[in-house]
Design a protein around this motif. Structure first.
Motif, PDB file in Angstrom:
ATOM      1  N   ASN A 166       0.812  -1.229   0.000  1.00  0.00           N
ATOM      2  CA  ASN A 166       0.000   0.000   0.000  1.00  0.00           C
ATOM      3  C   ASN A 166       0.837   1.268   0.000  1.00  0.00           C
ATOM      4  OD1 ASN A 166      -2.580  -1.509   0.356  1.00  0.00           O
ATOM      5  ND2 ASN A 166      -1.681  -1.998   2.340  1.00  0.00           N
ATOM      6  N   CYS A 167       1.938   1.261  -0.727  1.00  0.00           N
ATOM      7  CA  CYS A 167       2.831   2.422  -0.766  1.00  0.00           C
ATOM      8  C   CYS A 167       2.428   3.404  -1.865  1.00  0.00           C
ATOM      9  CB  CYS A 167       4.275   1.969  -0.996  1.00  0.00           C
ATOM     10  SG  CYS A 167       5.007   1.127   0.411  1.00  0.00           S
ATOM     11  N   ASP A 168       2.868   4.638  -1.693  1.00  0.00           N
ATOM     12  CA  ASP A 168       2.719   5.684  -2.705  1.00  0.00           C
ATOM     13  C   ASP A 168       3.937   5.612  -3.623  1.00  0.00           C
ATOM     14  OD1 ASP A 168       2.047   7.950  -4.143  1.00  0.00           O
ATOM     15  OD2 ASP A 168       2.935   9.321  -2.672  1.00  0.00           O
ATOM     16  N   ILE A 169       3.722   5.297  -4.900  1.00  0.00           N
ATOM     17  CA  ILE A 169       4.818   5.163  -5.853  1.00  0.00           C
ATOM     18  C   ILE A 169       5.218   6.550  -6.348  1.00  0.00           C
ATOM     19  CG2 ILE A 169       5.612   4.060  -7.972  1.00  0.00           C
ATOM     20  CD1 ILE A 169       4.804   2.099  -5.784  1.00  0.00           C
ATOM     21  N   LYS A 170       6.490   6.867  -6.226  1.00  0.00           N
ATOM     22  CA  LYS A 170       6.999   8.168  -6.661  1.00  0.00           C
ATOM     23  C   LYS A 170       7.299   8.140  -8.160  1.00  0.00           C
ATOM     24  CE  LYS A 170       6.720   9.779  -2.558  1.00  0.00           C
ATOM     25  NZ  LYS A 170       5.666  10.774  -2.253  1.00  0.00           N
ATOM     26  N   LYS A 171       6.896   9.201  -8.858  1.00  0.00           N
ATOM     27  CA  LYS A 171       7.126   9.248 -10.294  1.00  0.00           C
ATOM     28  C   LYS A 171       8.607   9.354 -10.624  1.00  0.00           C
ATOM     29  CE  LYS A 171       2.654  11.137 -11.661  1.00  0.00           C
ATOM     30  NZ  LYS A 171       1.953  12.216 -12.401  1.00  0.00           N
ATOM     31  N   VAL A 172       9.382  10.014  -9.744  1.00  0.00           N
ATOM     32  CA  VAL A 172      10.818  10.179  -9.975  1.00  0.00           C
ATOM     33  C   VAL A 172      11.568   9.659  -8.751  1.00  0.00           C
ATOM     34  CG1 VAL A 172      12.696  11.772 -10.461  1.00  0.00           C
ATOM     35  CG2 VAL A 172      10.423  12.216 -11.406  1.00  0.00           C
ATOM     36  N   SER A 173      12.529   8.784  -8.974  1.00  0.00           N
ATOM     37  CA  SER A 173      13.401   8.315  -7.891  1.00  0.00           C
ATOM     38  C   SER A 173      14.824   8.271  -8.416  1.00  0.00           C
ATOM     39  CB  SER A 173      12.961   6.936  -7.390  1.00  0.00           C
ATOM     40  OG  SER A 173      13.023   5.978  -8.421  1.00  0.00           O
ATOM     41  N   ARG A 174      15.787   8.331  -7.508  1.00  0.00           N
ATOM     42  CA  ARG A 174      17.197   8.404  -7.897  1.00  0.00           C
ATOM     43  C   ARG A 174      18.041   7.460  -7.054  1.00  0.00           C
ATOM     44  NH1 ARG A 174      15.220  13.623  -8.673  1.00  0.00           N
ATOM     45  NH2 ARG A 174      15.810  14.579 -10.675  1.00  0.00           N
ATOM     46  N   PHE A 175      19.199   7.128  -7.613  1.00  0.00           N
ATOM     47  CA  PHE A 175      20.142   6.254  -6.918  1.00  0.00           C
ATOM     48  C   PHE A 175      21.249   7.085  -6.280  1.00  0.00           C
ATOM     49  CE2 PHE A 175      18.342   3.160  -9.947  1.00  0.00           C
ATOM     50  CZ  PHE A 175      18.004   2.158  -9.048  1.00  0.00           C
ATOM     51  N   ASP A 176      21.708   6.596  -5.113  1.00  0.00           N
ATOM     52  CA  ASP A 176      22.784   7.255  -4.375  1.00  0.00           C
ATOM     53  C   ASP A 176      23.866   6.241  -4.046  1.00  0.00           C
ATOM     54  OD1 ASP A 176      21.166   9.744  -4.005  1.00  0.00           O
ATOM     55  OD2 ASP A 176      19.942   8.394  -2.773  1.00  0.00           O
ATOM     56  N   ARG A 177      25.048   6.768  -3.758  1.00  0.00           N
ATOM     57  CA  ARG A 177      26.157   5.919  -3.325  1.00  0.00           C
ATOM     58  C   ARG A 177      26.306   6.007  -1.815  1.00  0.00           C
ATOM     59  NH1 ARG A 177      31.077   7.027  -7.697  1.00  0.00           N
ATOM     60  NH2 ARG A 177      29.939   6.264  -9.556  1.00  0.00           N
ATOM     61  N   LYS A 178      26.348   4.847  -1.176  1.00  0.00           N
ATOM     62  CA  LYS A 178      26.548   4.744   0.272  1.00  0.00           C
ATOM     63  C   LYS A 178      27.954   4.176   0.482  1.00  0.00           C
ATOM     64  CE  LYS A 178      24.737   2.183   4.281  1.00  0.00           C
ATOM     65  NZ  LYS A 178      23.706   1.202   4.723  1.00  0.00           N
ATOM     66  N   HIS A 179      28.861   5.012   0.948  1.00  0.00           N
ATOM     67  CA  HIS A 179      30.276   4.627   1.017  1.00  0.00           C
ATOM     68  C   HIS A 179      30.603   3.909   2.332  1.00  0.00           C
ATOM     69  CE1 HIS A 179      30.296   7.803  -2.062  1.00  0.00           C
ATOM     70  NE2 HIS A 179      31.359   7.186  -2.548  1.00  0.00           N
ATOM     71  N   TYR A 180      31.167   2.752   2.210  1.00  0.00           N
ATOM     72  CA  TYR A 180      31.735   2.051   3.358  1.00  0.00           C
ATOM     73  C   TYR A 180      32.638   0.952   2.816  1.00  0.00           C
ATOM     74  CZ  TYR A 180      28.371  -1.742   2.539  1.00  0.00           C
ATOM     75  OH  TYR A 180      27.661  -2.770   1.986  1.00  0.00           O
ATOM     76  N   PHE A 181      33.567   0.517   3.664  1.00  0.00           N
ATOM     77  CA  PHE A 181      34.512  -0.499   3.209  1.00  0.00           C
ATOM     78  C   PHE A 181      34.169  -1.855   3.811  1.00  0.00           C
ATOM     79  CE2 PHE A 181      38.034  -3.304   3.847  1.00  0.00           C
ATOM     80  CZ  PHE A 181      38.518  -3.423   2.554  1.00  0.00           C
ATOM     81  N   HIS A 182      34.161  -2.860   2.977  1.00  0.00           N
ATOM     82  CA  HIS A 182      34.122  -4.259   3.415  1.00  0.00           C
ATOM     83  C   HIS A 182      34.504  -5.122   2.230  1.00  0.00           C
ATOM     84  CE1 HIS A 182      32.649  -7.949   5.484  1.00  0.00           C
ATOM     85  NE2 HIS A 182      32.952  -7.244   6.557  1.00  0.00           N
ATOM     86  N   TRP A 183      35.086  -6.276   2.526  1.00  0.00           N
ATOM     87  CA  TRP A 183      35.607  -7.092   1.416  1.00  0.00           C
ATOM     88  C   TRP A 183      34.489  -7.635   0.516  1.00  0.00           C
ATOM     89  CZ3 TRP A 183      37.091  -9.543   6.365  1.00  0.00           C
ATOM     90  CH2 TRP A 183      36.182 -10.498   6.792  1.00  0.00           C
ATOM     91  N   ASP A 184      33.225  -7.652   1.006  1.00  0.00           N
ATOM     92  CA  ASP A 184      32.144  -8.157   0.169  1.00  0.00           C
ATOM     93  C   ASP A 184      31.544  -7.080  -0.730  1.00  0.00           C
ATOM     94  OD1 ASP A 184      30.713  -6.617   1.941  1.00  0.00           O
ATOM     95  OD2 ASP A 184      29.620  -8.286   2.856  1.00  0.00           O
ATOM     96  N   GLN A 185      32.128  -5.869  -0.702  1.00  0.00           N
ATOM     97  CA  GLN A 185      31.649  -4.767  -1.537  1.00  0.00           C
ATOM     98  C   GLN A 185      32.828  -4.223  -2.337  1.00  0.00           C
ATOM     99  OE1 GLN A 185      29.169  -3.458  -3.235  1.00  0.00           O
ATOM    100  NE2 GLN A 185      27.972  -2.973  -1.409  1.00  0.00           N
ATOM    101  N   PRO A 186      33.116  -4.764  -3.529  1.00  0.00           N
ATOM    102  CA  PRO A 186      34.362  -4.442  -4.242  1.00  0.00           C
ATOM    103  C   PRO A 186      34.533  -2.963  -4.554  1.00  0.00           C
ATOM    104  CG  PRO A 186      33.263  -6.336  -5.237  1.00  0.00           C
ATOM    105  CD  PRO A 186      32.312  -5.755  -4.255  1.00  0.00           C
ATOM    106  N   SER A 187      33.432  -2.243  -4.820  1.00  0.00           N
ATOM    107  CA  SER A 187      33.558  -0.850  -5.246  1.00  0.00           C
ATOM    108  C   SER A 187      33.810   0.108  -4.094  1.00  0.00           C
ATOM    109  CB  SER A 187      32.286  -0.426  -5.992  1.00  0.00           C
ATOM    110  OG  SER A 187      31.163  -0.527  -5.142  1.00  0.00           O
TER     111      SER A 187
END
Length: 629
Positions: A166-187
């Motif tokens: 039952n959520c309100d769908i947004k017409k515009v959405s964007r992606f963000d980068r969440k920075h943190y280090f761990h070996w399971d996240q290569p980037s």
């Protein structure tokens, strides 16, 4: 600045680890060669899985003995024995939902793997059982020069999940980068939707039948703050001697993160919420698998405050990560609630921290602290364009949602008189495939019943179908069965490879009409499951004819004669029916059992035998005893 050793730099750049405190210049001067950490290749799979050491600064020398590896099952068993010896037996959760004088507040973050063929930002296929590192694209490994390419089809199951919640769908959405280090996240960062998620302001209603705490009454509503799409991380496989293998097949698999409002105040209700969300995601074909298969994980945020001042701010919350079962959700919340209350009552202060939970444990454990809010340095991803969601797509998906689980449970209860427990189990089993199979059986039975198939007289027949679909089919692959490893093979359209609906319909129709007895019906079900039907006998009718298994019931006089015979030699039992205060049902069933043993079992209906025996007792045997006295 003196040049740092390669091993020191590699540990810092690749794994984010320092061997000692201080700057690299100081480390380059003081780290003895004898205790330099190294990366070992302990497996011939080095081309498939990266082996990573996670030794701390006080790592033991190479000639030191390795710690003894203890299997998890043995460890849990030993811990349980210790807790029992210390008298720390866990309370029954049903009686442990509240603590006098305290209010619990819980918010939940649910991570669910979407049912898609491709990863979120690469064309690599999603894989869960294939060889490690066999489905990895350049971008999944953050190879220099590679860029994310949003796979549009991954949006569809995410939207279905948001509509079901039952959520309100947004017409515009964007992606963000969440920075943190761990070996399971290569980037070194995760792509998520922190600032502008695609769905907000939803909600889910829980009823008593969903398993909420009794203190929540008949129902409770939980708000959904937002739902966001994001990448999954690689899979870490722990090995002995502080070695971890990394499988990058999972990195980049599309997830949705469902974030609830802190509207939950009882542990059982929290577990019921996660269970309900899983059922909804399966019903809408949004989630690839449930908690039992690792396709859904939950993080819970727990805080407590004294209940004498409802206007007081919420207490300091702690987060318990990666709970992988409904029971773990409830148990971990209870344990953390009790820990926080004990700390406050002893004069301590609750710290902001991340904690962990182990299966079978009675206490949460500290993983790491949170000194204020963690700075993930969120920033808009410059390589990804905004997602524009049209109204026509939302309308199309909403129109194709079909019947959601709550509505289907209500229909099963109202139409067939099933209990809420049976109706919910039928809907939840096999990801909704079992209930589709049941509807197929109902349709086939209705054709056999004829034009008045909706008449109340046929209701027991449909109830029989529900009972067999829910319970008898499960017995075919239960732990007691030699076929436990076999799968029933349900399909999305409600077919079953091992027990086709047409065969079960024939068995149930003849059983309902009392043309066969229950024992024969169960033997026929096993014959279908083991493919004796149709391999040896083409149809149910064929095996009944050739093996002479049709029910040829005793007539009334034969039942009466058998009842007298069964009662002979059991005068003391018969006397229990004279001037009783409470009807001796157990004694009656004993005599019915004697009838079945002494008569032809294939010709006796137990219910009819019970009726006749009761009549003979009341009309003949008991009056005879009274006349004698």
């Amino acid at each position: 600045m003196p040049r740092s050793r390669i091993t020191v730099l590699s540990r810092y750049l690749l794994y984010g680890q320092f061997s000692t405190r201080g700057c690299l210049r100081y480390q380059a001067r003081t780290i003895p060669a004898a205790i330099r950490p190294s990366i070992k290749s302990t497996t011939p799979w080095s081309f498939q899985a990266r082996a990573v050491h996670t030794e701390n600064a006080s790592s033991h020398p190479d000639n030191a003995p390795s710690p003894i590896y203890v299997p998890l099952r043995k460890k849990l068993k030993d811990d349980s024995k210790k807790q029992k010896a210390l008298g720390k037996k866990k309370k029954n959760n049903a009686n442990n939902q509240t603590v006098d004088g305290w209010e619990l507040t819980v918010g939940i973050e649910i991570h669910a793997q979407l049912n898609t063929a491709k990863k979120l930002f690469s064309p690599a296929i999603t894989s869960f059982n294939d060889d490690p590192n066999s489905h990895v694209a350049y971008f999944d490994l953050a190879t220099p020069g590679s860029q994310p390419i949003f796979q549009k089809e991954t949006l569809i199951p995410a939207l279905r999940a948001a509509l079901a919640l039952n959520c309100d769908i947004k017409k515009v959405s964007r992606f963000d980068r969440k920075h943190y280090f761990h070996w399971d996240q290569p980037s070194g960062y995760q792509i998520t939707q922190y600032y502008e998620p695609f769905a907000r302001d939803g909600g889910i209603s829980l009823q008593a039948r969903d398993g909420i705490a009794g203190e929540d009454g008949d129902g409770v509503s939980i708000g959904i703050k937002q739902i966001q799409m994001e990448q999954d991380t690689a899979k870490t496989l722990a090995q002995p001697d502080n070695v971890h293998w990394i499988d990058f097949n999972r990195v980049g698999v599309p997830l949705i993160e469902i974030i609830t409002l802190p509207d939950i105040h009882h542990p059982a209700t929290a577990a019921a919420l996660v269970r309900k969300v899983q059922i909804l995601l399966n019903a809408t074909d949004a989630c690839v698998s449930g908690m039992e298969a690792g396709g859904l994980r939950a993080d819970v945020n727990v805080s407590v405050r004294r209940s004498d001042d409802p206007s007081a701010p919420l207490g300091q919350r702690t987060e318990i990560k990666n709970l992988s079962s409904f029971k773990a959700v409830e148990d971990a919340i209870i344990a953390e609630r009790d820990r926080q209350i004990a700390v406050i009552e002893s004069g301590g202060v609750i710290e902001s921290e991340t904690r962990g939970w182990s299966i079978g444990s009675t206490e949460t454990r500290r993983l790491r602290g949170k000194e204020g809010e963690v700075d993930y340095r969120y920033m808009p991803d410059p390589d990804l364009a905004p997602i524009i969601i049209g109204d026509d797509l939302i309308t199309h998906l909403r129109g194709g949602m079909g019947e959601l689980p709550d509505a289907e449970v209500e229909e099963l209860m109202q139409r067939f008189g099933l209990t809420s427990k049976d109706a919910m189990s039928l809907v939840a089993l096999d990801g909704g495939k079992r209930v589709e199979y049941f509807w197929n059986v109902v349709d086939l039975l209705a054709k056999r019943f004829g034009p008045n198939a909706n008449s109340p007289e046929y209701l027991p027949g449909y109830q029989l179908a529900a009972n067999w679909t829910l319970h008898e089919l499960d017995r075919l692959t239960s732990a007691r069965s030699e076929d436990v490893a076999q799968d029933l093979g349900f399909t999305e359209d409600g077919q079953c490879h091992r027990v086709p609906a047409r065969y079960l319909t024939d068995i149930l129709f003849y059983l309902y009409q009392r043309k066969i007895v229950a024992k024969v019906a169960k033997e026929l079900l096993w014959a279908v499951f083991r493919r004796r039907i149709p391999d040896e006998y083409p149809t149910i009718d064929t095996v009944l004819d050739e093996e002479d298994l049709w029910f040829k019931e005793l007539n009334e006089d034969e039942y009466v004669e058998l009842a007298y015979t069964a009662a002979e030699g059991h005068e003391e039992v018969v006397k229990q029916f004279v001037d009783y205060k409470q009807f001796p049902q157990g004694k009656l069933m004993f005599l019915v059992g004697q009838m079945i043993r002494q008569g032809a079992q294939e010709r006796i209906d137990p219910k009819e035998a019970e009726r006749v025996m009761k009549r003979v007792l009341e009309e003949k045997l008991v009056p005879a005893i009274k006349n004698q006295s």
